[in-house]
Design an enzyme around this catalytic site. Structure first.
Site, PDB file in Angstrom:
ATOM      1  N   GLY A 172       0.776  -1.227   0.000  1.00  0.00           N
ATOM      2  CA  GLY A 172       0.000   0.000   0.000  1.00  0.00           C
ATOM      3  C   GLY A 172       0.806   1.273   0.000  1.00  0.00           C
ATOM      4  O   GLY A 172       0.242   2.368  -0.030  1.00  0.00           O
TER       5      GLY A 172
ATOM      6  N   ASN B 272      10.064   9.225  -4.612  1.00  0.00           N
ATOM      7  CA  ASN B 272       8.891   9.549  -5.396  1.00  0.00           C
ATOM      8  C   ASN B 272       8.086  10.558  -4.593  1.00  0.00           C
ATOM      9  O   ASN B 272       7.586  10.249  -3.507  1.00  0.00           O
ATOM     10  CB  ASN B 272       8.059   8.293  -5.677  1.00  0.00           C
ATOM     11  CG  ASN B 272       6.819   8.576  -6.507  1.00  0.00           C
ATOM     12  OD1 ASN B 272       5.990   9.419  -6.174  1.00  0.00           O
ATOM     13  ND2 ASN B 272       6.667   7.852  -7.607  1.00  0.00           N
TER      14      ASN B 272
ATOM     15  N   THR C  43       4.291   9.399  -3.704  1.00  0.00           N
ATOM     16  CA  THR C  43       4.120   8.379  -2.669  1.00  0.00           C
ATOM     17  C   THR C  43       4.632   8.879  -1.322  1.00  0.00           C
ATOM     18  O   THR C  43       4.097   8.507  -0.275  1.00  0.00           O
ATOM     19  CB  THR C  43       4.845   7.082  -3.060  1.00  0.00           C
ATOM     20  OG1 THR C  43       6.237   7.344  -3.286  1.00  0.00           O
ATOM     21  CG2 THR C  43       4.249   6.491  -4.322  1.00  0.00           C
TER      22      THR C  43
ATOM     23  N   GLU D 203       6.759   6.315   9.299  1.00  0.00           N
ATOM     24  CA  GLU D 203       6.357   6.515  10.703  1.00  0.00           C
ATOM     25  C   GLU D 203       6.347   7.988  11.119  1.00  0.00           C
ATOM     26  O   GLU D 203       5.490   8.419  11.890  1.00  0.00           O
ATOM     27  CB  GLU D 203       7.313   5.755  11.640  1.00  0.00           C
ATOM     28  CG  GLU D 203       7.745   4.387  11.166  1.00  0.00           C
ATOM     29  CD  GLU D 203       6.732   3.294  11.400  1.00  0.00           C
ATOM     30  OE1 GLU D 203       5.710   3.568  12.039  1.00  0.00           O
ATOM     31  OE2 GLU D 203       6.961   2.169  10.934  1.00  0.00           O
TER      32      GLU D 203
END
Length: 751
Positions: free
Chosen positions: A472, A636, A639, A710
């Site tokens: 994901g 990227n 993302t 995180e």
């Protein structure tokens, strides 16, 4: 020309997922497939005295009902972190080995049937009798019996640490703040519940598992069953989110192949949404006490943090609250202690931003209180206390960026226009406030060697290969960019093979290490492949590059060319076809520096929040979030922003919504589904702004990648809590922030 490394390339897995072409572990179709359902204990402590399976066995479609009397005895496997390339059980205890019950929801039987629905129905027909004993499931029940473990967090961290003269510096401080906070337990709720499909062919086992690391699943199954990894293949191409619950390997992953061996047919075991609350770990209920001492000019001289949490009977698990907190600010002394109460619960586990998401909260709220006490702007106070080195080790940071994060975040947020006085700004019934907090998260350098493969075909296309699933994050897109950039070809002609233990092994993508570990190995594989192709060209008397110095040759867009004479060039595809070579490949291996590398290793950020608090109802709404982060090299942009935005929204959820408690009479979780356990929906989501501060990092792998999975959550809850104070004058001491605790305070203050 295809997007280069760092560009916001569109995700490769997007069309596959929206069209249903991406297959998840619960969607694998096999001849003769059966379906398994778990029967869970309804008590939290005691013994099973009898299990009546007669009705269930007679139900339509049932193939078998398996209890602890039928299940073979397994090897004992102790808790180990999945990132170390070893077996990684979520807990040392494995159920259905005897009649003892350690926690509510513990599996006591498995029903295997022809369809999922038949298995689920028959599971309700299993009748168990118990000899219950009084459970202990909350801090209040066990706060008089804590212990301090030697190691915590799957053995990765010490249970307590100390440096400097904490007592002396606190006694000498001009200002001292001591506060205590309570945090309710949190659960993982990825969109895909955990599922495992298993099939035996003779003595060889194939498993499809919803896992963040297929090697961890493979090695855990092998360790428990006592079989060679050469006999077990685990696949998990696509995973619908993990957040930590799919990092470790829970009992259902091994129960599926055990059931398949008993019924001699393929078995799929899918957890239901309620079962996710008691089958895959959780963030433990905990209480954190922090004492901070400082001088009048805002220099923090000492801090002492004590944490108390509820763990299981069989593992010393506590998320490490004081790791980054003790390193980030240049305090002269720091003490961090973790204490655990042994409870009737399964072993807690990694949950997004483990340790730092919770441990950062008291420090960042205390820094805000200190700023108000001393009359210093909260950002300025933080900047006065950061330094160029890790406060614990004295080592220079591998890269920093905090000042730039605060500057750019504050500028985008409009911090300079803020009136610092609490309770001043009001819009109708709403009290408006803003808050800030720092974010930091460790860079994981305790993994084994990482491996990847790159292959180029004679049509100019390439493939990168690693065993990591796409769970994901957009891994396959960003890593295809890494491969294309390293070889010097178009992204359009580059793809990834992934999620299979037959492919080169990288560590489980946990702890924000996925981008660093995978990209480092893939980059080196791609560079080695490019160098191999250049060597072929300069050695080939038919090539325009024949006889050139390899170091003088560059590669881009599928062609090799002399740097100082681009007219001398050749396409990779032409070279391979002329050489009658269908493909060439190279293996890349990267060994992370040792954990004691002489550098401070944290990813940094700054979080800003604006809230509105209804003065009559005590409701809190987050209007805006702004985060600025320095994650090293961005692979990227699309993302990366997506990961950070998701983390920030989870931080909002941690602050305002997510929390669970146990019914102390039964030991069961009070909330066991998404109707009762609150998570944010679109209506809760505010405008989220993200600033990326790219900092050069020559320590964190060949590309300087640090990771963002995180750090986006860390600090958000503290920024929201500080904003609530700015709006109302009330200091939050409990998460999630509930109207029933905030409203009395507002009434007491005349709000």
């Amino acid at each position: 020309m295809s997007p280069s490394l760092g560009a916001p390339a569109e995700r490769r897995d997007g069309p596959l997922k929206v069209t249903g072409s991406a297959r998840y572990s619960a969607e694998i179709e096999l001849p003769g497939l059966t379906h398994a359902a778990l029967v869970n204990a309804t008590i939290a402590s005691g013994r099973v005295t009898a299990i009546d399976t007669e009705q269930a066995a007679a139900a339509a479609g049932v193939v078998a009902v398996i209890t602890h009397e039928d299940l073979p005895r397994l090897n004992e496997v102790h808790l180990l972190p999945s990132l170390l390339g070893a077996a990684a059980p979520g807990q040392s205890f494995f159920p259905m080995q005897d009649d003892e019950i350690h926690y509510a929801g513990q599996p006591i039987a498995i029903v295997v049937a022809e369809t999922h629905e038949q298995a689920q129905w028959a599971a309700t027909l299993v009748r168990a009798s118990y000899a219950p004993t009084a459970p202990l499931t909350s801090l209040d029940e066990g706060r008089d019996q804590p212990y301090t473990p030697e190691r915590i967090f799957a053995g990765l961290m010490p249970g307590s640490t100390s440096r400097g003269d904490v007592d002396g510096n606190l006694a000498a401080a001009d200002v001292t703040i001591e506060r205590r906070w309570h945090f309710a337990a949190n659960h993982h709720n990825p969109i895909e519940p955990s599922a495992t499909t298993a099939v035996w062919q003779g003595d060889e086992l194939t498993v499809w598992d919803a896992a963040q690391g297929v090697t961890a699943s493979q090695l855990t199954i092998c360790a428990l069953l006592g079989i060679s990894p050469s006999k077990v293949r685990v696949l998990g191409h696509y995973v619908g989110g993990g957040f930590g619950c799919k990092a470790m390997v829970w009992p259902h992953v091994t129960l599926a192949p055990l059931a398949a061996r008993i019924v001699r047919r393929p078995v799929r075991l899918s957890l239901t949404r309620p079962q996710m609350f008691h089958s895959v770990g959780h963030r433990e209920e905990q209480e954190l006490t922090l004492t901070v001492g400082a001088t009048r000019d805002g220099k923090v001289t000492a801090a002492r943090g004590h944490k108390l949490s509820v763990g299981s009977h069989f593992d010393d698990w506590a998320e490490p609250a004081w790791g980054a907190t003790s390193a980030t600010y240049q305090t002269d002394s720091f003490e961090g202690v973790h204490q655990i109460v042994r409870g009737n619960t399964m072993t807690p586990t990694f949950t997004r931003g483990p340790g730092e998401t919770v441990g950062t909260f008291p420090m960042e709220v205390a820094m805000d209180e200190l700023a108000y006490e001393l009359g210093i702007d909260p950002i300025e106070l933080r900047l006065r206390n950061i330094g160029a080195t890790d406060a614990n080790t004295g080592f220079a940071w591998s890269s920093d960026g905090r000042e730039e994060c605060f500057r750019r975040g504050a500028e985008r947020f409009g911090w300079a226009e803020r009136d610092p006085r609490p309770g001043i700004r009001r819009e109708g019934d709403w009290l408006i406030g803003s808050g800030v907090a720092m974010a930091s998260y460790p860079v994981a350098f305790f993994m084994p060697q990482q491996h990847a493969r790159a292959r180029l075909y004679d049509d100019g296309s390439a493939v990168g290969m690693v065993n990591s699933p796409e769970f994901g994050t957009g891994m396959t897109t960003a890593m295809a960019q890494v491969v294309a950039d390293a070889i010097g070809i178009s992204l359009d002609g580059t793809r990834m093979e992934h999620g299979d233990t037959d492919l080169p092994s990288v560590s489980s993508a946990v702890g924000s290490n996925g981008a660093l570990m995978i990209s480092s190995a893939l980059h080196l594989a791609g560079v080695a492949l490019r160098e191999q192709l250049i060597a072929m060209a300069v050695a080939d008397d038919r090539s325009p590059l024949h006889g050139a110095d390899p170091a003088a040759v560059a590669a881009a867009d599928g062609r090799m060319a002399l740097k100082d004479d681009p007219s001398r060039s050749e396409a990779f595809a032409d070279l391979l076809r002329r050489s009658r070579v269908a493909d060439v490949e190279s293996l890349g291996s990267w060994t992370p520096p040792p954990p004691d590398t002489p550098h401070g290793l944290l990813t940094f950020g700054a979080q800003f929040a604006e809230v509105a608090v209804d003065a009559d109802l005590g409701l809190v709404r987050v209007r805006r979030l702004v985060g600025a982060f320095a994650p090293g090299r961005v692979l990227n942009e699309r993302t990366t922003r997506s990961q950070l935005m998701g983390g920030m929204l989870w931080g909002l959820s941690q602050a305002l919504l997510e929390g669970n408690r146990t019914d102390t009479r039964t030991g069961r979780w009070a909330a066991g589904n998404l109707g009762e356990y609150l998570v944010p929906v679109n209506a809760d989501a505010p405008d989220v702004g993200i600033e990326l501060v790219e900092v050069a990092d020559e320590v964190c792998g060949p590309l300087g990648v640090k990771g963002v999975g995180e750090v986006g959550q860390v600090g958000v809850a503290a920024a929201i809590a500080n904003a609530v104070f700015h709006a109302t004058g009330y200091r939050v001491r409990e998460l999630p922030i509930a109207a029933e605790t905030l409203l009395p305070a507002l009434n007491d203050d005349g709000g």
